[in-house]
Write a protein that holds these residues in place. Structure first.
Motif, PDB file in Angstrom:
ATOM      1  N   VAL A   1      60.281 -25.191  47.580  1.00  0.00           N
ATOM      2  CA  VAL A   1      61.034 -24.501  48.628  1.00  0.00           C
ATOM      3  C   VAL A   1      61.472 -25.557  49.626  1.00  0.00           C
ATOM      4  O   VAL A   1      60.731 -26.497  49.891  1.00  0.00           O
ATOM      5  CB  VAL A   1      60.127 -23.498  49.392  1.00  0.00           C
ATOM      6  CG1 VAL A   1      60.825 -22.166  49.523  1.00  0.00           C
ATOM      7  CG2 VAL A   1      58.773 -23.386  48.754  1.00  0.00           C
ATOM      8  N   PHE A   2      62.652 -25.400  50.168  1.00  0.00           N
ATOM      9  CA  PHE A   2      63.114 -26.378  51.155  1.00  0.00           C
ATOM     10  C   PHE A   2      62.528 -26.029  52.518  1.00  0.00           C
ATOM     11  O   PHE A   2      62.788 -24.958  53.063  1.00  0.00           O
ATOM     12  CB  PHE A   2      64.640 -26.383  51.201  1.00  0.00           C
ATOM     13  CG  PHE A   2      65.200 -27.342  52.208  1.00  0.00           C
ATOM     14  CD1 PHE A   2      64.965 -28.707  52.093  1.00  0.00           C
ATOM     15  CD2 PHE A   2      65.953 -26.889  53.283  1.00  0.00           C
ATOM     16  CE1 PHE A   2      65.474 -29.602  53.018  1.00  0.00           C
ATOM     17  CE2 PHE A   2      66.458 -27.777  54.226  1.00  0.00           C
ATOM     18  CZ  PHE A   2      66.217 -29.136  54.086  1.00  0.00           C
ATOM     19  N   LEU A   3      61.689 -26.916  53.021  1.00  0.00           N
ATOM     20  CA  LEU A   3      61.041 -26.661  54.302  1.00  0.00           C
ATOM     21  C   LEU A   3      61.300 -27.802  55.278  1.00  0.00           C
ATOM     22  O   LEU A   3      60.533 -28.755  55.343  1.00  0.00           O
ATOM     23  CB  LEU A   3      59.536 -26.489  54.101  1.00  0.00           C
ATOM     24  CG  LEU A   3      59.105 -25.153  53.502  1.00  0.00           C
ATOM     25  CD1 LEU A   3      57.707 -25.250  52.953  1.00  0.00           C
ATOM     26  CD2 LEU A   3      59.207 -24.051  54.547  1.00  0.00           C
ATOM     27  N   PRO A   4      62.397 -27.762  56.013  1.00  0.00           N
ATOM     28  CA  PRO A   4      62.699 -28.840  56.944  1.00  0.00           C
ATOM     29  C   PRO A   4      61.818 -28.748  58.194  1.00  0.00           C
ATOM     30  O   PRO A   4      60.910 -27.927  58.264  1.00  0.00           O
ATOM     31  CB  PRO A   4      64.161 -28.604  57.281  1.00  0.00           C
ATOM     32  CG  PRO A   4      64.357 -27.150  57.110  1.00  0.00           C
ATOM     33  CD  PRO A   4      63.384 -26.673  56.079  1.00  0.00           C
TER      34      PRO A   4
END
Lengths: 191, 245, 191
Positions: free
Chosen positions: B135-138
């Protein structure tokens, strides 16, 4: 499920070194319980394919050193096994003192060690930490990678560890009396 | 001369700088001696001679050798002139060098043990696991500006090649030069005092020169060209020409 | 070292399911020996933190389902944690270089970055690819998601890009030179 099983599972899941402190937070138990669990796990892992590595702060799981050649073949990345004379001196100081400041290393080697310390840090064989007893200075400590390359679970397993500590304590005592600030200055000119 | 070292043997390269302790220890070990005043006196000339092979462009290197050399000279002088008075500081310097060299020797030997063990039977950590369904978690800290500032900082902290210690080199007279000068002056006068030879010793440079000339003098004594007289403990050293010059 | 210890070590190291066939190849033993080893390993792993998972073809080490809620919690914690300055710095190097090897990153930072790279991958900020020019090493690249999060179509749009790239190229050159120096270093003491 008992504590040693949980510790083993967490270390396996994490796949990286984990501090005793973090473990006691995760499992919500005292540091004494963690110590006891670690000791039991160490006993369980005797003669297994997996070993438990440790330093003052952290623990980690790794493969048994007896299978080294098997994993060297399976491993894709090339391993750098070359160490210069300067590296060997510096590593032995950091290993047998189990952490040393740059001033201490410079004093023992009689030369400036900043370049060699950087090179060894880049290779991941040592790491810099803030000194607990004096937060203005750094201590260079052995990494798990360094212990792994040496095939030992902790610094205590290094050749002649106990005997050497005694030897070093005697030598340090001799020097302590005469150790002058002047000598430190003379050898640590570059920052 | 019996104790000449092979000029090529201790070639020093800046990248693998052999420090003064390393050189001194090899000289002692080469003679199969233990570290003490006696053995250090025996290798003093070889050590001084080695300094001429040290990269003169690196002032730090030369000066770290000079510090050790000056203590060796003291040890040497004491062994040749047992009556030579030494100050408390000088005695301390001698003790300190001997003890530090012994400590250094312990670590060099440990380094050998490390070399033998390193990479022989390795403990492997688990491989990096394959990422499944990432998952993209910035993080709000990631901005164009912060990235620029951070990389600037990282690049700025890198050691710069051109900033390596290359401070202006002080001229250090070579031992050969000094022997030549000394011989010339001795030919002119039969007796010359050590103080006279060196003038007043004030600066660090002058001190190094005095050390080098003193050593040269000892060299000549050994070769039988000169004889050294020291009439009383605290008096000047008198150098005298022998007949075989 | 018996076969069940070897299987345990390999599965631990690999961290992924492995076929029985592959195992018998690696260990150069018959499939019957592998079956026997697996059975013994199963017995050993009763009452341990690690369990043996299997289907018809593959086997793997894993953690017991009892702990799955703990790991879910830990995973969440880890993912929502603020990135450290070291992680952000590593990310900036990967961005401006538009892909960097670990050695290159370590050289610039002066420390070893392996654990940081792992953490950045888990969060989908970077991705690992095999280096086309040297298949024994990996290149870490910024993900598309990261670029769009920063609002740039390509890394060239990053502030001060050209100047920074120049400095990065200088650093690469120094690294190459040092590697060459190192090769010389080993032969510099002529006996």
């Amino acid at each position: 499920m008992n504590i040693e099983q949980k510790i083993e599972a967490i270390l396996f899941w994490k796949g990286e070194p984990l501090s005793r402190k973090k473990l006691s937070e995760i499992l919500d138990v005292s540091s004494e319980d963690i110590e006891e669990g670690i000791d039991k796990l160490k006993a369980i892992l005797i003669d297994r394919g997996i070993v438990l590595q440790e330093n003052d702060k952290e623990i980690a799981l790794g493969t048994t050193p007896e299978l080294s050649s098997l994993f060297e073949k399976l491993q894709k990345e090339e391993l750098n096994k070359d160490l210069s004379k300067a590296s060997l001196e510096t590593l032995s100081i950091i290993l047998y003192k189990n952490g040393a400041s740059r001033a201490e290393i410079d004093y023992i080697r009689g030369v400036n060690s900043s370049f060699i310390l950087r090179a060894l840090s880049v290779r991941g064989l040592i790491q810099r930490e803030t000194d607990m007893s004096d937060n203005r200075r750094y201590i260079y400590k052995p990494t798990f990678d360094l212990l792994s390359y040496l095939g030992v679970k902790s610094v205590e397993e290094l050749p002649n560890y106990k005997k050497t500590l005694q030897l070093l304590m005697d030598a340090d005592r001799n020097l302590e009396e005469e150790k002058k600030d002047k000598d430190l200055e003379d050898t640590s000119i570059i920052e | 001369m019996e104790s000449v070292i092979n000029e090529n043997k201790y070639k020093v390269r800046t990248s693998s700088f052999e420090g003064p302790f390393s050189v001194l220890l090899s000289l002692v070990e080469e003679k199969k001696l233990h570290i003490n005043d006696l053995s250090l006196a025996q290798v003093t000339e070889d050590f001084i001679r080695h300094i001429s092979t040290v990269d003169k462009a690196d002032n730090t290197e030369v000066s770290s050798f000079m510090i050790v050399a000056s203590t060796l000279i003291l040890i040497k002088s004491k062994s040749l002139l047992p009556n030579l008075p030494l100050s408390e500081d000088e005695e301390k310097d001698i003790n300190n060098l001997t003890n530090r060299l012994k400590l250094y020797e312990i670590y060099t030997n440990l380094g050998e043990d490390i070399r033998k063990k390193f990479g022989k039977s390795i403990i492997f950590s688990p491989l990096e696991k394959r990422q499944e369904s990432v998952v993209f978690l910035p993080d709000s800290q990631i901005t164009k500006e912060s990235m620029m500032i951070l990389i600037d900082g990282a690049l700025g902290r890198m050691p710069k090649k051109e900033f390596l210690p290359k401070i202006e080199v002080k001229k250090v007279i070579s031992i050969e030069e000094m022997i030549y000068n000394l011989t010339e002056r001795i030919k002119k006068s039969v007796t010359i005092s050590f103080k006279e030879l060196n003038g007043k010793i004030v600066t660090k440079e002058e001190k190094i020169n005095a050390i080098v000339s003193f050593l040269a003098m000892l060299e000549l004594v050994r070769e039988g060209i000169l004889s050294v007289l020291q009439e009383n403990n605290f008096q000047d050293i008198i150098i005298q020409k022998t007949n075989n010059l």
